[in-house]
Design a protein around this motif. Structure first.
Motif, PDB file in Angstrom:
ATOM      1  N   GLY A   1      -0.034  -9.975   6.703  1.00 30.27           N
ATOM      2  CA  GLY A   1      -0.013 -11.143   6.109  1.00 30.27           C
ATOM      3  C   GLY A   1      -1.163 -11.992   6.119  1.00 30.27           C
ATOM      4  N   ILE A   2      -2.367 -11.429   6.369  1.00 29.35           N
ATOM      5  CA  ILE A   2      -3.683 -11.993   6.185  1.00 29.35           C
ATOM      6  C   ILE A   2      -3.962 -12.345   4.801  1.00 29.35           C
ATOM      7  CG2 ILE A   2      -6.379 -11.913   6.666  1.00 29.35           C
ATOM      8  CD1 ILE A   2      -5.233 -10.092   9.078  1.00 29.35           C
ATOM      9  N   THR A   3      -4.829 -13.369   4.248  1.00 30.12           N
ATOM     10  CA  THR A   3      -4.878 -13.804   2.878  1.00 30.12           C
ATOM     11  C   THR A   3      -6.644 -13.263   3.000  1.00 30.12           C
ATOM     12  OG1 THR A   3      -3.587 -15.488   2.767  1.00 30.12           O
ATOM     13  CG2 THR A   3      -5.271 -15.505   1.354  1.00 30.12           C
ATOM     14  N   GLY A   4      -6.955 -12.490   1.997  1.00 31.03           N
ATOM     15  CA  GLY A   4      -8.338 -12.105   1.937  1.00 31.03           C
ATOM     16  C   GLY A   4      -8.586 -10.753   1.864  1.00 31.03           C
ATOM     17  N   SER A   5      -9.920 -10.494   1.579  1.00 25.29           N
ATOM     18  CA  SER A   5     -10.382  -9.094   1.827  1.00 25.29           C
ATOM     19  C   SER A   5     -10.641  -8.834   3.344  1.00 25.29           C
ATOM     20  CB  SER A   5     -11.636  -8.653   1.067  1.00 25.29           C
ATOM     21  OG  SER A   5     -12.586  -9.706   1.214  1.00 25.29           O
ATOM     22  N   ILE A   6     -10.618 -10.042   4.089  1.00 27.76           N
ATOM     23  CA  ILE A   6     -10.550  -9.594   5.500  1.00 27.76           C
ATOM     24  C   ILE A   6      -9.718  -8.748   6.284  1.00 27.76           C
ATOM     25  CG2 ILE A   6     -12.386 -11.686   6.030  1.00 27.76           C
ATOM     26  CD1 ILE A   6      -9.629 -13.001   7.116  1.00 27.76           C
ATOM     27  N   GLY A   7      -8.416  -8.780   5.316  1.00 22.92           N
ATOM     28  CA  GLY A   7      -7.472  -7.838   5.830  1.00 22.92           C
ATOM     29  C   GLY A   7      -7.678  -6.254   5.851  1.00 22.92           C
ATOM     30  N   LEU A   8      -8.883  -5.844   5.312  1.00 23.53           N
ATOM     31  CA  LEU A   8      -9.185  -4.534   5.027  1.00 23.53           C
ATOM     32  C   LEU A   8      -9.109  -3.823   6.379  1.00 23.53           C
ATOM     33  CD1 LEU A   8      -9.601  -1.966   3.466  1.00 23.53           C
ATOM     34  CD2 LEU A   8     -12.065  -2.831   3.167  1.00 23.53           C
ATOM     35  N   ALA A   9      -9.957  -3.936   7.146  1.00 21.33           N
ATOM     36  CA  ALA A   9     -10.049  -3.491   8.485  1.00 21.33           C
ATOM     37  C   ALA A   9      -8.804  -3.123   9.270  1.00 21.33           C
ATOM     38  CB  ALA A   9     -10.971  -4.071   9.295  1.00 21.33           C
ATOM     39  N   PRO A  10      -8.090  -4.350   9.402  1.00 17.72           N
ATOM     40  CA  PRO A  10      -6.648  -4.251  10.102  1.00 17.72           C
ATOM     41  C   PRO A  10      -5.662  -3.304   9.089  1.00 17.72           C
ATOM     42  CG  PRO A  10      -7.189  -6.395  10.110  1.00 17.72           C
ATOM     43  CD  PRO A  10      -8.328  -6.031   9.053  1.00 17.72           C
ATOM     44  N   THR A  11      -5.637  -3.346   7.875  1.00 13.73           N
ATOM     45  CA  THR A  11      -5.034  -2.344   6.991  1.00 13.73           C
ATOM     46  C   THR A  11      -5.386  -0.904   7.333  1.00 13.73           C
ATOM     47  OG1 THR A  11      -4.542  -3.638   4.987  1.00 13.73           O
ATOM     48  CG2 THR A  11      -4.592  -1.368   4.625  1.00 13.73           C
ATOM     49  N   LEU A  12      -6.675  -0.500   7.377  1.00  7.97           N
ATOM     50  CA  LEU A  12      -7.149   0.776   7.626  1.00  7.97           C
ATOM     51  C   LEU A  12      -6.703   1.191   9.161  1.00  7.97           C
ATOM     52  CD1 LEU A  12     -10.598   0.693   6.094  1.00  7.97           C
ATOM     53  CD2 LEU A  12      -8.656   1.575   5.066  1.00  7.97           C
ATOM     54  N   ALA A  13      -6.576   0.015  10.088  1.00  8.68           N
ATOM     55  CA  ALA A  13      -6.483   0.430  11.687  1.00  8.68           C
ATOM     56  C   ALA A  13      -4.938   0.840  11.604  1.00  8.68           C
ATOM     57  CB  ALA A  13      -7.033  -0.738  12.410  1.00  8.68           C
ATOM     58  N   ALA A  14      -4.292  -0.047  10.872  1.00  4.79           N
ATOM     59  CA  ALA A  14      -2.774   0.470  11.086  1.00  4.79           C
ATOM     60  C   ALA A  14      -2.503   1.769  10.565  1.00  4.79           C
ATOM     61  CB  ALA A  14      -1.925  -0.552  10.207  1.00  4.79           C
ATOM     62  N   LEU A  15      -3.020   2.138   9.503  1.00  8.21           N
ATOM     63  CA  LEU A  15      -2.684   3.280   8.828  1.00  8.21           C
ATOM     64  C   LEU A  15      -3.316   4.567   9.753  1.00  8.21           C
ATOM     65  CD1 LEU A  15      -3.623   2.586   4.982  1.00  8.21           C
ATOM     66  CD2 LEU A  15      -1.482   2.784   5.951  1.00  8.21           C
ATOM     67  N   ALA A  16      -4.475   4.288  10.147  1.00  7.77           N
ATOM     68  CA  ALA A  16      -5.009   5.362  10.989  1.00  7.77           C
ATOM     69  C   ALA A  16      -4.259   5.736  12.081  1.00  7.77           C
ATOM     70  CB  ALA A  16      -6.551   4.915  11.338  1.00  7.77           C
ATOM     71  N   ALA A  17      -3.836   4.505  12.791  1.00  5.07           N
ATOM     72  CA  ALA A  17      -2.852   4.661  14.088  1.00  5.07           C
ATOM     73  C   ALA A  17      -1.675   5.261  13.850  1.00  5.07           C
ATOM     74  CB  ALA A  17      -2.715   3.385  14.926  1.00  5.07           C
ATOM     75  N   GLY A  18      -1.234   5.334  12.571  1.00  2.00           N
ATOM     76  CA  GLY A  18       0.102   5.992  12.243  1.00  2.00           C
ATOM     77  C   GLY A  18       1.265   4.724  12.126  1.00  2.00           C
ATOM     78  N   ARG A  19       0.893   3.786  11.882  1.00  2.54           N
ATOM     79  CA  ARG A  19       1.985   2.694  11.856  1.00  2.54           C
ATOM     80  C   ARG A  19       2.572   2.750  10.500  1.00  2.54           C
ATOM     81  NH1 ARG A  19       1.547   4.060  16.700  1.00  2.54           N
ATOM     82  NH2 ARG A  19       0.127   2.933  17.903  1.00  2.54           N
ATOM     83  N   THR A  20       3.909   2.237  10.271  1.00  6.53           N
ATOM     84  CA  THR A  20       4.200   1.877   8.834  1.00  6.53           C
ATOM     85  C   THR A  20       3.566   0.480   8.567  1.00  6.53           C
ATOM     86  OG1 THR A  20       6.579   3.048   9.311  1.00  6.53           O
ATOM     87  CG2 THR A  20       6.276   1.185   7.660  1.00  6.53           C
ATOM     88  N   LEU A  21       2.983   0.311   7.306  1.00  5.67           N
ATOM     89  CA  LEU A  21       2.464  -0.649   7.145  1.00  5.67           C
ATOM     90  C   LEU A  21       3.091  -1.514   5.988  1.00  5.67           C
ATOM     91  CD1 LEU A  21      -0.223  -2.607   6.962  1.00  5.67           C
ATOM     92  CD2 LEU A  21      -1.306  -1.131   5.097  1.00  5.67           C
ATOM     93  N   ALA A  22       3.697  -2.626   6.201  1.00  6.59           N
ATOM     94  CA  ALA A  22       4.296  -3.577   5.279  1.00  6.59           C
ATOM     95  C   ALA A  22       3.288  -4.473   4.888  1.00  6.59           C
ATOM     96  CB  ALA A  22       5.285  -4.537   6.252  1.00  6.59           C
ATOM     97  N   LEU A  23       2.810  -4.271   3.694  1.00  8.34           N
ATOM     98  CA  LEU A  23       1.549  -4.614   3.112  1.00  8.34           C
ATOM     99  C   LEU A  23       1.744  -6.000   2.235  1.00  8.34           C
ATOM    100  CD1 LEU A  23      -1.535  -4.387   2.910  1.00  8.34           C
ATOM    101  CD2 LEU A  23      -1.195  -3.029   0.924  1.00  8.34           C
ATOM    102  N   ALA A  24       1.423  -7.319   2.817  1.00  4.20           N
ATOM    103  CA  ALA A  24       1.430  -8.395   2.016  1.00  4.20           C
ATOM    104  C   ALA A  24      -0.081  -8.877   1.356  1.00  4.20           C
ATOM    105  CB  ALA A  24       2.140  -9.500   2.713  1.00  4.20           C
TER     106      ALA A  24
END
Length: 423
Positions: A129-152
Motif C-alpha cells: 500500500g506504499i504510494t509512489g515508485s519507491i514501492g518497486l523494490a518491495p514489490t520485486l522482493a515479495a514476488l522473488a520470495a514467493g509471496r502472494t502480492l496484493a498490489l495497491a
C-alpha cells in the motif's frame, strides 16, 4: 490446444490461485504503508476478521510513529519497519508507551530498504500500500520470495513492468486498486478470448465538466476537494488531472494483457461502478459497490474466498441514478499521454510517473499552475528520447530514468515559476 491455453497467463488472472489456501488458522499478512489510507483500512478489515488474517509485520515512512506503534500493539506484530532512520527514537518511545510493562516489543527495521526486507519476510500475502515508485523494490522482493502480492502500489508495476512480469508467477498478483479489483472480478465471468474491451471508470474528480481554459486558475484547495474519495494529496491531485486514470490504463494493459486500443476510460461521477468488461457477444459485466476501499482490499487479501461484510452493500430499495460521460481529452490530456508512454514501454512510464510526482509537488507548493502539471510532464516525456526496452531493462535503468525526469521537471518548473514572477 485452444488459443486461451496457448497464450501465457496474464499477471492477474481470477481463474488462477497462486498459492492454495490449505490448512487451518488465519492467513499471515505483511502490510506495507500501514499508516496510509490503504494500510489503515486493511488493518480495520484484519481486526474485524481475526479468524481469517494475522498481520506479522508493518512498514511505514515514519511520519506517524504514534499510529504505527498503536497498530503494532493491536496486531501483535513481530516486526515494524520505517523508511526514515531518524524516526527510530520516537518510534521506540511510542512503542514503549503503547505496550504494557513486560510485554515484548517488536523488532524494528529502519532505512530505505526496510520495507523491502519485510516484503520478503515469512508470510502468505504482502499488501503493498506504499504510494509512489519507491514501492518497486518491495514489490520485486515479495514476488522473488514467493509471496502472494496484493498490489495497491500501481506505480511499481507501471515503472517496472518488464521487471515485475519477469518475476511474477501466474496468479501471484491480485490487484487492490478499486478499478482493477473490479476488472479482476468481472473477468472471472468469462474467458480471455471472449474479452472485447476493458472499461475503466473515473469519478471525474473535482473539475468534471470544466474546459482547459477554466482550469487555468484553480487552486490547490479546489484540486484537493475530491467529491467521492478521501485520499492522500498526491493521489487526489492525480485524480484531478486524470493522471491516476492514465496510470490505471497502463496498469490494466500490464495486468490483463489487453491492448491499449481496447482499454477505454469513461467518467462515472457516482463512483458506484468501479469498472466493466465488455465481451464479444455484446454483454458487459460491471462490478458495483458503494465507494469504499475495504472491498478491493478484501479481494486482495482473501481471494479466491470473499470476506463477508467487508464493505457496505447497496440498499436497492432506494432510488438512485448512475451517469456515464465520455472523457474530455482536450481538458485532461493525461490519459492519451499515458497510452503513448505505455506503448513506448521500457523506461518511458517511469519518466512519465517521476515527472508527474515532481510537478504535483510543485503545484501543491504553489510553484506551478494546475495546467502546468501536464504541460511540464509532456515536455519531459518528449525530451526523454528512446526508452530502454524489453528484457534488457534493469532496476538501475528505471532509477536512472526517474532521476533524470525528476531533475528535468524541477528545472522546467523553476523556469515556469521565474517567468510568472517576472510577469
Amino acid at each position: 490446444m485452444t488459443d486461451s491455453l496457448a497464450r501465457p497467463a496474464p499477471l492477474a488472472d481470477p481463474h488462477l490461485v497462486y498459492d492454495a489456501l490449505a490448512g487451518d488458522g488465519p492467513k499471515d499478512v505483511v502490510i506495507l504503508g500501514s499508516t496510509g489510507s490503504i494500510g489503515t483500512q486493511a488493518i480495520d478489515l484484519v481486526l474485524r476478521n481475526p479468524d481469517r488474517f494475522r498481520v506479522t509485520a508493518l512498514s511505514a515512512n515514519g511520519g506517524r510513529v504514534a499510529l504505527l506503534a498503536e497498530q503494532a500493539h493491536r496486531l501483535r506484530v513481530r516486526t515494524v519497519a520505517v523508511a526514515r532512520e531518524d524516526a527510530v527514537p520516537a518510534l521506540r518511545e511510542a512503542l514503549a508507551a503503547a505496550y504494557g510493562a513486560g510485554e515484548p516489543l517488536p523488532e524494528i527495521l529502519a532505512g530505505p530498504d526496510a520495507a523491502t526486507q519485510v516484503a520478503a519476510s515469512e508470510c502468505h500475502t504482502v499488501l503493498n500500500g506504499i504510494t509512489g515508485s519507491i514501492g518497486l523494490a518491495p514489490t520485486l522482493a515479495a514476488l522473488a520470495a514467493g509471496r502472494t502480492l496484493a498490489l495497491a502500489n500501481k506505480e511499481s508495476l507501471i515503472v517496472g513492468g518488464p521487471l515485475v512480469k519477469g518475476l511474477a508467477k501466474p496468479g501471484q498478483i491480485i490487484p487492490v486498486d478499486s478499478e482493477h479489483a473490479a476488472l479482476f472480478q468481472a473477468l472471472a465471468s468469462g474467458n480471455r478470448t471472449d474479452v472485447r474491451k476493458l472499461v475503466v471508470t473515473a469519478s471525474g474528480g473535482p473539475f468534471r465538466g470544466r474546459t482547459k481554459a477554466e482550469l487555468d486558475d484553480v487552486t490547490v484547495e479546489d484540486a484537493l476537494a475530491h467529491p467521492t474519495w478521501a485520499m492522500g494529496p498526491v493521489i487526489t491531485i492525480n485524480s484531478a488531472t486524470f493522471v491516476n486514470k492514465g496510470l490505471e490504463v497502463i496498469e490494466a494493459h500490464l495486468l490483463y494483457d489487453i491492448p491499449f486500443d481496447r482499454i477505454e476510460v469513461v467518467v462515472h461521477p457516482q463512483s458506484y461502478v468501479h469498472s466493466m468488461v465488455e465481451f464479444t457477444d455484446g454483454s458487459t459485466i460491471a462490478q458495483a459497490t458503494p465507494p469504499d476501499m475495504r472491498g478491493p482490499i478484501a479481494i486482495g487479501l482473501g481471494w479466491p474466498e470473499r470476506v463477508p461484510d467487508a464493505a457496505p452493500a447497496f440498499d436497492w430499495s432506494k432510488a438512485s441514478t448512475w451517469e456515464f460521460f465520455p472523457l474530455d481529452n482536450e481538458a485532461f490530456p493525461s490519459v492519451d499521454l499515458a497510452r503513448h508512454v505505455g506503448q513506448l514501454a521500457g523506461t518511458a512510464p517511469a519518466v512519465f510517473n517521476a515527472a508527474n510526482e515532481e510537478c504535483v509537488e510543485a503545484f501543491l507548493n504553489g510553484a506551478l499552475p494546475f495546467n502546468g502539471i501536464m504541460e511540464t510532464v509532456t515536455r519531459v516525456v518528449e525530451e526523454h528520447g528512446t526508452p530502454v526496452m524489453g528484457t534488457s531493462l534493469t532496476v538501475s535503468d528505471v532509477l536512472e530514468a526517474e532521476t533524470w525526469a525528476r531533475a528535468r521537471a524541477r528545472e522546467l518548473t523553476a523556469t515556469t515559476a521565474s517567468a510568472e514572477a517576472r510577469a
